[in-house]
Design an enzyme around this catalytic site. Sequence first.
Site, PDB file in Angstrom:
ATOM      1  N   HIS A  11       5.534 -11.954  52.137  1.00 32.48           N
ATOM      2  CA  HIS A  11       6.004 -10.722  51.499  1.00 32.48           C
ATOM      3  C   HIS A  11       7.401 -10.901  50.897  1.00 32.48           C
ATOM      4  O   HIS A  11       8.137 -11.844  51.220  1.00 32.48           O
ATOM      5  CB  HIS A  11       6.026  -9.591  52.525  1.00 32.48           C
ATOM      6  N   GLU A  85       2.193 -10.088  61.109  1.00 31.11           N
ATOM      7  CA  GLU A  85       3.163 -10.985  61.720  1.00 31.11           C
ATOM      8  C   GLU A  85       2.927 -11.087  63.228  1.00 31.11           C
ATOM      9  O   GLU A  85       2.221 -10.250  63.815  1.00 31.11           O
ATOM     10  CB  GLU A  85       4.582 -10.453  61.442  1.00 31.11           C
TER      11      GLU A  85
END
Length: 214
Positions: A11, A85
């Site tokens: 990201h 994550e």
Amino acid sequence: MKPTRIMAIRHGETAWNVDTRLQGHLDIPLNDVGLRQAEHLARSLVQRDAIDAIYASDLSRAHTTANAIAQAMGKTVNTHAGLRERHFGAFQGRTFAEVETELPDHAWHWRKRTPDWTPPDGGESLLVLRDRIVTTVNELAVRHPGEQIVLVAHGGVLDILYRAATHLDLQAPRTWSLTNTAVNRLLWTPAGLALVGWGDTSHLEALGKDETSL
């Protein structure tokens, strides 16, 4: 079965990236730089790559990055929580320095990358993270034989993918970059992942020029 080409992308930048504050499963948005990174990434990809499907973590920093690509290409983002994550438990919300000071015993295991160590308060071990990521990528890649897909995820996810593709141990020192919005290319077959290219940040050169002109 024909191989699946994968572009794995971290990201864009967040304020917590800048502060070295661990995000984990906390939903931290992109900052202004991260939004511009995503825009430049999307412009670059639309000019040079045919993409058949876009998948992203359900955390907004990844989903927003993926959505910039999707809008540029007239596609939609498929959300998958398996691309999240690593859950860092009690580390989440703390800076690297705070972890060292406030949780020194746990910080030692974190630095040493102890595979079966679990961060306190619900965190994931590296072994659990690896199983989750490899399972998720296998699940998504098998849907797209002979095609190219984008996976937008997080630094910890990209680290696992690099290790899986190069057959590196979980505790091997990291010598590769995990730059925000860098394009990392992998090839998937039923035998596993192979590394094609890593850390392409050419689109960020244009970002730097734009910011200089502001």
